[in-house]
Write a protein that holds these residues in place. Structure first.
Motif, PDB file in Angstrom:
ATOM      1  N   LEU A  73      33.971  33.032  -9.008  1.00 18.23           N
ATOM      2  CA  LEU A  73      33.954  33.533  -7.637  1.00 18.23           C
ATOM      3  C   LEU A  73      34.038  35.056  -7.612  1.00 18.23           C
ATOM      4  O   LEU A  73      33.302  35.712  -6.852  1.00 18.23           O
ATOM      5  CB  LEU A  73      35.109  32.931  -6.843  1.00 18.23           C
ATOM      6  N   VAL A  74      34.909  35.626  -8.415  1.00 22.22           N
ATOM      7  CA  VAL A  74      35.043  37.088  -8.471  1.00 22.22           C
ATOM      8  C   VAL A  74      33.728  37.731  -8.884  1.00 22.22           C
ATOM      9  O   VAL A  74      33.309  38.756  -8.322  1.00 22.22           O
ATOM     10  CB  VAL A  74      36.170  37.493  -9.447  1.00 22.22           C
ATOM     11  N   GLY A  75      33.052  37.135  -9.851  1.00 24.32           N
ATOM     12  CA  GLY A  75      31.762  37.661 -10.268  1.00 24.32           C
ATOM     13  C   GLY A  75      30.735  37.646  -9.145  1.00 24.32           C
ATOM     14  O   GLY A  75      29.966  38.599  -8.979  1.00 24.32           O
ATOM     15  N   VAL A 128      34.858  40.815   1.796  1.00 21.56           N
ATOM     16  CA  VAL A 128      35.525  39.710   2.494  1.00 21.56           C
ATOM     17  C   VAL A 128      34.521  38.660   2.943  1.00 21.56           C
ATOM     18  O   VAL A 128      34.717  37.452   2.738  1.00 21.56           O
ATOM     19  CB  VAL A 128      36.315  40.247   3.705  1.00 21.56           C
ATOM     20  N   LEU A 129      33.421  39.098   3.536  1.00 18.42           N
ATOM     21  CA  LEU A 129      32.419  38.153   4.017  1.00 18.42           C
ATOM     22  C   LEU A 129      31.734  37.427   2.862  1.00 18.42           C
ATOM     23  O   LEU A 129      31.379  36.250   2.986  1.00 18.42           O
ATOM     24  CB  LEU A 129      31.378  38.884   4.868  1.00 18.42           C
ATOM     25  N   ALA A 130      31.559  38.096   1.726  1.00 18.72           N
ATOM     26  CA  ALA A 130      30.967  37.429   0.556  1.00 18.72           C
ATOM     27  C   ALA A 130      31.841  36.275   0.093  1.00 18.72           C
ATOM     28  O   ALA A 130      31.340  35.197  -0.255  1.00 18.72           O
ATOM     29  CB  ALA A 130      30.774  38.433  -0.575  1.00 18.72           C
ATOM     30  N   CYS A 131      33.152  36.486   0.114  1.00 15.23           N
ATOM     31  CA  CYS A 131      34.066  35.415  -0.279  1.00 15.23           C
ATOM     32  C   CYS A 131      34.007  34.257   0.719  1.00 15.23           C
ATOM     33  O   CYS A 131      34.022  33.088   0.331  1.00 15.23           O
ATOM     34  CB  CYS A 131      35.488  35.956  -0.374  1.00 15.23           C
ATOM     35  N   LEU A 132      33.928  34.576   2.009  1.00 14.60           N
ATOM     36  CA  LEU A 132      33.839  33.529   3.026  1.00 14.60           C
ATOM     37  C   LEU A 132      32.539  32.739   2.896  1.00 14.60           C
ATOM     38  O   LEU A 132      32.529  31.509   3.029  1.00 14.60           O
ATOM     39  CB  LEU A 132      33.935  34.151   4.425  1.00 14.60           C
ATOM     40  N   VAL A 217      42.775  32.694   0.337  1.00 15.30           N
ATOM     41  CA  VAL A 217      42.524  31.405   0.982  1.00 15.30           C
ATOM     42  C   VAL A 217      41.119  30.898   0.662  1.00 15.30           C
ATOM     43  O   VAL A 217      40.922  29.716   0.344  1.00 15.30           O
ATOM     44  CB  VAL A 217      42.724  31.531   2.507  1.00 15.30           C
ATOM     45  N   SER A 218      40.133  31.778   0.754  1.00 14.77           N
ATOM     46  CA  SER A 218      38.754  31.373   0.473  1.00 14.77           C
ATOM     47  C   SER A 218      38.587  30.950  -0.978  1.00 14.77           C
ATOM     48  O   SER A 218      37.838  30.019  -1.288  1.00 14.77           O
ATOM     49  CB  SER A 218      37.795  32.528   0.786  1.00 14.77           C
ATOM     50  N   SER A 219      39.280  31.626  -1.872  1.00 13.30           N
ATOM     51  CA  SER A 219      39.224  31.258  -3.283  1.00 13.30           C
ATOM     52  C   SER A 219      39.774  29.853  -3.501  1.00 13.30           C
ATOM     53  O   SER A 219      39.224  29.072  -4.300  1.00 13.30           O
ATOM     54  CB  SER A 219      40.020  32.267  -4.116  1.00 13.30           C
TER      55      SER A 219
END
Length: 243
Positions: A73-75, A128-132, A217-219
């Protein structure tokens, strides 16, 4: 009349000489707000689609056996954010070059004070939006599910853009301290000369704190929903699952 005007002196006082003209503020805010919305939607859709394709093809099961899902996810977040930043930098360079070529150096000087803050808040908002979007993609199991799972994130992105380019006065001041909406409204206030030195820094700290919470939270949703390939999940159902 002569007696009344005798000894009178008319003075010219320039108020708020350091403020950027309102027209320049509106134009620049709309430009950056639209680029933020466009980049978030396009990159978000591509990110969610890639997550779903990995689930459909069962590639994610192979990846999960060798790479922690958090690292995956971080990548994705870092890659999407860097790509969005590169796009924004390219648009800015083209815009600056166009202004200089057309002799609009005065306009460029007016907006230069807010350009850096636009880029800083832009990076935080996109991350933030990329994680969502990644979490929304993990909730889906088929490509047909992407539209429904990403609709809430698209709505948030559209709301940030609409509020950012339409509000003014006290409402803009309040929104400039709220995470995500500050992505557009705080740089706009800096550009208009309406902020004290500490205000953009305080808004950035609040955005970073909210980003840490949202990413966390998204993670969790991403990790728990990514390996569930039998059905589409809701956000609440994903939170109830175990890692």
């Amino acid at each position: 009349m002569g007696a009344l005007s005798e000894g009178a002196e008319v003075k010219h006082v320039l108020l708020s000489a350091d403020k950027t003209p309102e027209g320049a503020v509106r134009m620049t805010t709309y430009f950056f707000g639209f680029l933020f919305y466009l980049a978030a939607v396009l990159l978000g859709a591509a990110l969610a689609t890639s997550v779903v394709e990995e689930k459909q093809n069962r590639i994610v099961e192979l990846i999960a056996s060798s790479v922690p899902l958090r690292s995956l996810l971080v990548g994705k977040i870092v890659g999407s954010t860097l790509l969005a930043l590169a796009q924004m930098a390219l648009f800015c360079l083209v815009g600056v070059g166009g202004l200089m070529a057309t002799g609009e150096q005065e306009f460029l000087a007016d907006i230069s004070s807010g350009l850096g803050w636009f880029l800083v808040f832009y990076v935080v908002g996109i991350a933030v939006l990329a994680c969502l979007f990644a979490a929304a993609g993990a909730l889906a199991t088929r490509s047909e599910d992407i539209q429904s799972t990403t609709t809430p994130v698209n709505a948030i992105t559209a709301l940030v853009f609409i509020l950012g380019v339409t509000v003014s006065g006290g409402v803009r001041e309040i929104l400039s301290f709220l995470p995500l909406t500050s992505t557009v409204t705080m740089p706009a206030r800096v550009l208009a000369g309406e902020t004290a030195w500490w205000e953009p820094a305080a808004a950035l700290v609040l955005s970073l704190a909210a980003a840490v919470f949202i990413v966390g939270v998204s993670s969790r949703v991403y990790r728990r929903a990514l390996l569930q390939t039998d059905r589409k999940l809701s956000f609440r159902q994903a939170m109830k699952l175990t890692d």
